[in-house]
Design an enzyme around this catalytic site. Sequence first.
Site, PDB file in Angstrom:
ATOM      1  N   SER A   1       0.366   6.814  -1.872  1.00 46.76           N
ATOM      2  CA  SER A   1       0.831   8.203  -1.906  1.00 46.76           C
ATOM      3  C   SER A   1       0.063   9.004  -2.956  1.00 46.76           C
ATOM      4  CB  SER A   1       2.320   8.249  -2.223  1.00 46.76           C
ATOM      5  OG  SER A   1       2.604   7.556  -3.408  1.00 46.76           O
TER       6      SER A   1
ATOM      7  N   GLU B   1       0.115  10.010   2.362  1.00 46.36           N
ATOM      8  CA  GLU B   1       1.551   9.936   2.703  1.00 46.36           C
ATOM      9  C   GLU B   1       2.302  11.260   2.583  1.00 46.36           C
ATOM     10  OE1 GLU B   1       3.520   6.466   0.977  1.00 46.36           O
ATOM     11  OE2 GLU B   1       1.653   5.343   0.950  1.00 46.36           O
TER      12      GLU B   1
ATOM     13  N   HIS C   1       1.096  -4.672  -1.032  1.00 42.78           N
ATOM     14  CA  HIS C   1       1.333  -4.123  -2.363  1.00 42.78           C
ATOM     15  C   HIS C   1       2.754  -4.465  -2.809  1.00 42.78           C
ATOM     16  CE1 HIS C   1       1.875  -1.464  -5.700  1.00 42.78           C
ATOM     17  NE2 HIS C   1       2.905  -0.929  -5.099  1.00 42.78           N
TER      18      HIS C   1
ATOM     19  N   HIS D   1       4.224   5.369 -13.936  1.00 40.24           N
ATOM     20  CA  HIS D   1       5.553   5.874 -14.331  1.00 40.24           C
ATOM     21  C   HIS D   1       5.444   6.837 -15.495  1.00 40.24           C
ATOM     22  CE1 HIS D   1       7.293   2.941 -11.691  1.00 40.24           C
ATOM     23  NE2 HIS D   1       6.583   1.999 -12.265  1.00 40.24           N
TER      24      HIS D   1
END
Length: 763
Positions: free
Chosen positions: A442, A493, A650, A703
């Site tokens: 993504s 995505e 993944h 993150h």
Amino acid sequence: MVTAHNLGFPRIGAKRELKFAQEAYWKGQSSREQLQAEGAHLRQQHWAEQTGLDLVPVGDFSFYDQVLDMSFTLGNLPARVRGFHGDALDNYFRVARGRSAQSTDDHTACCGGVAAGEMTKWFDTNYHYIVPEFDAGTSFTLDASRLLDQLAEARAQGVKAKPVIVGPVTYLSLGKSKDGTDKLTLLPALLAVYTQLLDTLAAQGVEWVQIDEPLLVTELDEHWRHAYNTAYHQLKTSKVKLLLATYFGPLLENGYLAANLPVAGLHIDAVRGREDVLPVLNLLPAHKVLSLGVIDGRNIWKTDLNAVLNWLEPIAERLGDRLWIAPSCSLLHVPVDLRSEQKLDAELQSWLAFAVQKLDELRVLATALREGRAAARDALDANRAALAARRASPRVHKPAVQAAVAKIGARLGQRDSAYVKRAPKQAAFLKLPLYPTTTIGSFPQTAEIRHARSEHKAGRLDDAAYQAAMKAEIQRSVREQEALGLDVLVHGEAERNDMVEYFGEQLQGYAFSQFGWVQSYGSRCVKPPILFGDISRPKAMTVEWITYAQSLTQRPMKGMLTGPVTILNWSFVRDDQPRSVSCKQLALAMRDEVLDLEKAGVRVIQIDEAALREGLPLRKAQWQEYLAWAVESFRITANGVRDETQIHTHMCYSEFNDIIEAIAGMDADVITIETSRSDMELLEAFEDFEYPNEIGPGVYDIHSPNIPTQEHIEQLMKKAAERIPAQRLWVNPDCGLKTRQWHEVIPALTHMVAAARALRAEA
Ligand code: GLN
Ligand code: ZN
């Protein structure tokens, strides 16, 4: 007479009221009083839904997490938040969510930033709790105010209250020792505070306390078994009666221990642990209450009430007043109320039960046991009819799908050749450099993408305009990747709302609720799709998007799919067939998609299995069985392709030690994993196992908004190359980039590509 009770009610609200109240408070858009008022309102509403039960849980409500609540009750706050001035609620949220040093609240100058408590999964659920922290200096002091306030509130409402707390042994086991201190050395100090807590509740005239010890359904070593004996022999001095609650599985070898702890009652999960009930019944001392969790607290199907009664009536006969009935576990893990659903068709709705409906089922069972089945005739008949309709429904049962699953043979999940033979064929076509670069799938889900999707959903943007908007996004991400110089591209995505829902919506056998939210952590909820029938794929799901993306570039474009195990693990699944069968049906459907992509000329196909590890059963003894069908399902999906087609998978987590053999058994040509935060140490599992295929250890922690430097990425890859031969290494981020912004992604990937080039030059 049988006692009917509940173990816990979802706190989030039928329309996620708690989420919105929390978030408004965190953003400074509402006052503490408003948040408290919403909490009180929800508790009141939830207790009202439980009217008619003999005992109703109190203390199950939480502004964030019940384990964090327990840490506050026990006075076990991490040192870094002690000494903060200000309000207890703010301190509570500080531990839950952390606070940045740039925060604008009143205490920035004096108190600086605070790291959030670590979060991890509550047993095998998708609920995350805040991990208690321990060290040699840990001490405990009681703060019973939350429980006492809620108790008073419940009583004022006429609720027959049963306070609920996390038990001491489970609490200790869930926590993390920060300095290597043996957690069990803290048990005596902890028990002193639990004793005080129980005495405090007794002084309030509380008769029963539910003390949750789900740890008892896991494998325990002798130290932890001993801790149970120590703990409950000490707590038996209290004047309250303890209901020791176990759930999420059978007690098995812990049955004797659990049955003989000196408590007044034992709750067992009679859905997942049905085989436990009779042995435990035989072990149970004659004065003890046995609470049977007969309604599934982990799934959304109606209970077969007549079948439960057939099984339960002789037990009720035997136990008399000592029998209690309840859901199997807290209803925290199911959505609140089916009555909110406006779009699910009536037939499907008639097969389902959310929390409120599950309590209705419990009332029907209680009536039938107390007054005889005739007293509950209508409800029992309606339940029988609904279940019969579900069993016979052609929407559920597709003979062709079942026949295809029955025909699965070993060959289906087998590549034509071994990796060593496939790799050169793939290399000849892909012509990739050493240290090839790629991303995980993504790209940023921008405000424009989300806006286009919601406009489309609302009918204000027609299909053609929506498709055009998504294609423009795909084009943008292809251009960016070419400019960055990545080697294997992705389409980004843009068109996917969610990696499971996107496929679920296109598969037959799936349904979607509007309000079927379940708390994942804090204010975060998930709405798992409902897998209700045999799975089939009416038509290709991704081929158009991927071939469009491929048409924009000369470089290889990865086809991007979610694997069968992840789709299964993130859905509510059928209770009328084994999970393994549902998984194989998904595997066959996804296999057809893989083959269609290959036919369309896509030469690299990634199949994400982000949730494979989290499906592991609670007991290690059952891991092999799960891994066998999970790996087989992946292989069925992936391995029908020719040698020349490269399969990637993944997994965004980092613990592979104990499942490395299964991972290798998947036989993907390339696996990308999350490693950046572990400094490549977790590659050890792959090194020790001599993992034979290619690996892309993540070099960029997606993150965090931090942008990794080129040097840092080079260092990480050099460490990786000490463990894995460079010829088999890829360079990629830890996971997809959908939560990042383009202005973060571009410099980070620029550094990543530069690092790969530098490494090549040195090689
Ligand atoms: N392909 C997915 C993405 O990039 C993978 C997400 C995940 O592993 N959770 O978003
Ligand atoms: Zn991931």
